[in-house]
Motif scaffolding. Structure first.
Motif, PDB file in Angstrom:
ATOM      1  N   ILE A   1      36.154  36.828  39.940  1.00 49.82           N
ATOM      2  CA  ILE A   1      37.440  36.862  40.619  1.00 49.82           C
ATOM      3  C   ILE A   1      37.253  36.221  41.995  1.00 49.82           C
ATOM      4  CG2 ILE A   1      39.313  38.323  41.423  1.00 49.82           C
ATOM      5  CD1 ILE A   1      38.807  38.356  38.362  1.00 49.82           C
ATOM      6  N   LEU A   2      38.002  35.164  42.276  1.00 49.84           N
ATOM      7  CA  LEU A   2      37.870  34.437  43.543  1.00 49.84           C
ATOM      8  C   LEU A   2      38.953  34.914  44.501  1.00 49.84           C
ATOM      9  CD1 LEU A   2      37.177  30.842  42.154  1.00 49.84           C
ATOM     10  CD2 LEU A   2      35.596  32.760  42.471  1.00 49.84           C
ATOM     11  N   ARG A   3      38.532  35.655  45.513  1.00 55.81           N
ATOM     12  CA  ARG A   3      39.486  36.273  46.433  1.00 55.81           C
ATOM     13  C   ARG A   3      39.745  35.441  47.690  1.00 55.81           C
ATOM     14  NH1 ARG A   3      36.306  41.823  47.037  1.00 55.81           N
ATOM     15  NH2 ARG A   3      34.693  40.239  47.311  1.00 55.81           N
ATOM     16  N   GLY A   4      38.998  34.372  47.880  1.00 57.13           N
ATOM     17  CA  GLY A   4      39.142  33.586  49.097  1.00 57.13           C
ATOM     18  C   GLY A   4      40.328  32.628  49.044  1.00 57.13           C
ATOM     19  N   PRO A   5      40.690  32.061  50.194  1.00 59.16           N
ATOM     20  CA  PRO A   5      40.115  32.355  51.510  1.00 59.16           C
ATOM     21  C   PRO A   5      40.767  33.588  52.146  1.00 59.16           C
ATOM     22  CG  PRO A   5      41.721  30.589  51.709  1.00 59.16           C
ATOM     23  CD  PRO A   5      41.634  30.933  50.248  1.00 59.16           C
ATOM     24  N   ASN A   6      39.946  34.363  52.804  1.00 59.88           N
ATOM     25  CA  ASN A   6      40.425  35.516  53.571  1.00 59.88           C
ATOM     26  C   ASN A   6      41.257  36.492  52.744  1.00 59.88           C
ATOM     27  OD1 ASN A   6      39.268  34.411  55.992  1.00 59.88           O
ATOM     28  ND2 ASN A   6      41.042  33.039  56.142  1.00 59.88           N
ATOM     29  N   GLY A   7      40.821  36.694  51.484  1.00 53.59           N
ATOM     30  CA  GLY A   7      41.487  37.681  50.645  1.00 53.59           C
ATOM     31  C   GLY A   7      42.810  37.256  50.057  1.00 53.59           C
ATOM     32  N   THR A   8      43.193  36.001  50.215  1.00 54.49           N
ATOM     33  CA  THR A   8      44.498  35.542  49.713  1.00 54.49           C
ATOM     34  C   THR A   8      44.458  35.158  48.240  1.00 54.49           C
ATOM     35  OG1 THR A   8      44.090  33.215  50.276  1.00 54.49           O
ATOM     36  CG2 THR A   8      45.062  34.630  51.988  1.00 54.49           C
ATOM     37  N   GLY A   9      43.265  34.827  47.726  1.00 52.88           N
ATOM     38  CA  GLY A   9      43.151  34.386  46.339  1.00 52.88           C
ATOM     39  C   GLY A   9      43.617  32.969  46.106  1.00 52.88           C
TER      40      GLY A   9
ATOM     41  N   PHE B   1      42.186  30.205  46.583  1.00 50.81           N
ATOM     42  CA  PHE B   1      41.177  29.287  46.065  1.00 50.81           C
ATOM     43  C   PHE B   1      41.346  29.072  44.561  1.00 50.81           C
ATOM     44  CE2 PHE B   1      37.745  29.979  49.532  1.00 50.81           C
ATOM     45  CZ  PHE B   1      38.219  28.875  50.223  1.00 50.81           C
ATOM     46  N   HIS B   2      42.029  30.000  43.891  1.00 52.34           N
ATOM     47  CA  HIS B   2      42.199  29.894  42.444  1.00 52.34           C
ATOM     48  C   HIS B   2      43.612  30.332  42.079  1.00 52.34           C
ATOM     49  CE1 HIS B   2      40.680  30.961  38.125  1.00 52.34           C
ATOM     50  NE2 HIS B   2      41.334  29.815  38.172  1.00 52.34           N
TER      51      HIS B   2
ATOM     52  N   THR C   1      52.423  28.111  38.342  1.00 51.82           N
ATOM     53  CA  THR C   1      53.132  29.219  38.980  1.00 51.82           C
ATOM     54  C   THR C   1      52.807  29.355  40.459  1.00 51.82           C
ATOM     55  OG1 THR C   1      51.437  30.909  38.583  1.00 51.82           O
ATOM     56  CG2 THR C   1      53.018  30.486  36.807  1.00 51.82           C
ATOM     57  N   GLY C   2      51.627  28.910  40.870  1.00 50.54           N
ATOM     58  CA  GLY C   2      51.207  29.098  42.244  1.00 50.54           C
ATOM     59  C   GLY C   2      50.764  30.513  42.547  1.00 50.54           C
ATOM     60  N   LYS C   3      50.710  31.383  41.531  1.00 50.30           N
ATOM     61  CA  LYS C   3      50.271  32.767  41.732  1.00 50.30           C
ATOM     62  C   LYS C   3      48.749  32.828  41.707  1.00 50.30           C
ATOM     63  CE  LYS C   3      52.212  36.271  39.529  1.00 50.30           C
ATOM     64  NZ  LYS C   3      52.589  37.247  38.458  1.00 50.30           N
ATOM     65  N   PRO C   4      48.130  33.521  42.670  1.00 51.50           N
ATOM     66  CA  PRO C   4      46.671  33.680  42.624  1.00 51.50           C
ATOM     67  C   PRO C   4      46.241  34.361  41.329  1.00 51.50           C
ATOM     68  CG  PRO C   4      47.513  34.323  44.774  1.00 51.50           C
ATOM     69  CD  PRO C   4      48.715  34.129  43.882  1.00 51.50           C
ATOM     70  N   VAL C   5      45.179  33.840  40.718  1.00 55.74           N
ATOM     71  CA  VAL C   5      44.695  34.410  39.468  1.00 55.74           C
ATOM     72  C   VAL C   5      44.267  35.856  39.663  1.00 55.74           C
ATOM     73  CG1 VAL C   5      42.874  34.257  37.722  1.00 55.74           C
ATOM     74  CG2 VAL C   5      44.090  32.202  38.436  1.00 55.74           C
ATOM     75  N   MET C   6      43.739  36.182  40.838  1.00 59.60           N
ATOM     76  CA  MET C   6      43.329  37.575  41.057  1.00 59.60           C
ATOM     77  C   MET C   6      44.527  38.520  40.967  1.00 59.60           C
ATOM     78  SD  MET C   6      42.476  38.114  45.098  1.00 59.60           S
ATOM     79  CE  MET C   6      43.795  38.369  46.293  1.00 59.60           C
ATOM     80  N   GLN C   7      45.706  38.073  41.399  1.00 54.35           N
ATOM     81  CA  GLN C   7      46.908  38.903  41.280  1.00 54.35           C
ATOM     82  C   GLN C   7      47.310  39.058  39.819  1.00 54.35           C
ATOM     83  OE1 GLN C   7      50.255  37.479  43.591  1.00 54.35           O
ATOM     84  NE2 GLN C   7      51.724  38.750  42.447  1.00 54.35           N
TER      85      GLN C   7
END
Length: 358
Positions: A97-105, A107-108, A113-119
């Motif tokens: 799970i790629l949380r960067g940069p600064n926890g925003t996600g 990076f991935h 959709t533009g939604k962070p994969v971590m979300q």
């Protein structure tokens, strides 16, 4: 994680006589990784992947290597899962799970959709009956989190050996189980299909997981078990260069006596393993994989004694046994350990010793 998403209510699906779903749905999501675990999975045999899925009564909703649907169809599937229209029994996540940069996600991001994969992973995990981390990157961060970890990579429920990760240490899926960590780099295809079949059969429980969330049917073994070089290990007849037949622990960095996995008992593709291929075990199933303090082909030592000793063996015992073993090493093993092919074959047993009549 929050459990108030639309997918949370009890699902109206066909069930068998035991009350379990007649068929289980599986979604495989690719996160930050190389895809090597999927490549490994496609080489499953005895049974092969599709036979195992049928045996486990599992239907694949989507997989990056197996699915024809993409684009709008894929996004529509995700929307149905999150809205509760499509049950999700098994969520498999491959890659850290790629949380960067600064926890925003950011990076991935999920394409389209533009939604962070971590979300997306967090939302799907809150819907799933079971959540499986496929490979050490998804389980603990693995190679993706090694070094400076500029991508802020982590596992689903661990960061290295520490509970945490994306979902947090208290995460439980709808089944009541924590994330199941099928660790390995890549993970053995047999470990994946066996876990899936047990889930489909309803026979997998929390007691089947070890301290780090790995299925115990493989994690209760050490890579050392079944090693084809065990006779060399017993007499401390060690290889000094790659390609030689001797034990790889003393000089060439093998840590198979400390690493959990049945790699040498459950051969890859019917016959292979790292050690059988001449390469030392580098501990890819462990939470600390990727953070080794020495080169992979080098055994760190203090006072000539390997720093990493076999699991559960006190240093004094190891030193004493190693000294005795080396003193008793048969000449055959001493010579073969430094050879690339068998130089001295085993001697022939006498008629009496072999049980033959005089």
């Amino acid at each position: 994680m929050a459990r108030d998403l639309p997918c949370d209510p009890v699902r109206n699906v066909a069930r068998d006589a035991t009350g379990r779903p007649a068929r289980l749905s599986l979604l495989w999501l690719q996160s930050g990784g190389c895809g090597g675990c999927s490549m490994s999975l496609l080489n499953a045999d005895s049974p092969d992947l599709f036979a195992a899925l049928d045996l486990g009564r599992i239907d694949v909703l989507a997989h990056p290597s197996l699915s024809e649907a993409s684009g709008e169809d894929y996004h529509a599937l995700i929307a149905r899962i999150l809205s509760g229209q499509q049950p999700l029994d098994i969520l498999c996540v491959e890659g850290a799970i790629l949380r960067g940069p600064n926890g925003t996600g950011r990076f991935h991001l999920q394409p389209g959709t533009g939604k962070p994969v971590m979300q997306l992973v967090a939302e799907l995990a809150a819907c799933a009956g079971h959540v499986i981390a496929i490979g050490s990157c998804t389980a603990y961060g693995g190679v993706s989190a090694a070094g400076d970890n500029v991508t802020e990579a982590c596992g689903l429920a661990f960061e290295g050996a520490e509970p945490g990760g994306l979902l947090g240490p208290g995460f439980r899926s709808h089944s009541g189980l924590p994330a199941i960590n099928i660790a390995g780099c890549p993970t053995h295809p047999g470990w994946i299909v066996e876990t899936l079949v047990q889930l489909g059969d309803g026979t997998f429980s929390a007691s089947d997981l070890d301290t780090y969330g790995r299925p115990r049917f493989y994690a209760d073994h050490l890579v050392h078990h079944g090693c084809t070089r065990n006779e060399f290990y017993e007499y401390k007849a060690s290889a000094k260069e790659p390609g030689q037949l001797g034990c790889l622990m003393e000089h060439l960095g093998c840590i198979g006596t400390q690493v959990h996995g049945d790699c040498n008992m459950r051969a890859w593709n019917g016959e292979g393993s790292c050690i059988r291929g001449g390469y030392p075990c580098i501990g890819c199933t462990e939470p600390t994989f990727g953070e080794r303090d020495a080169p992979y082909l080098e055994t760190p030592k203090r006072g000539g004694i390997p720093v990493g000793l076999p699991t559960d063996m006190p240093k004094a015992w190891f030193v004493a046994l190693a000294s005795l073993a080396k003193a008793a090493t048969p000449e055959r093993l001493r010579k073969n350990a430094l050879a690339e092919r068998i130089a001295v074959p085993p001697g022939q047993a006498s008629g009496k010793a072999s049980g033959k009549p005089k």
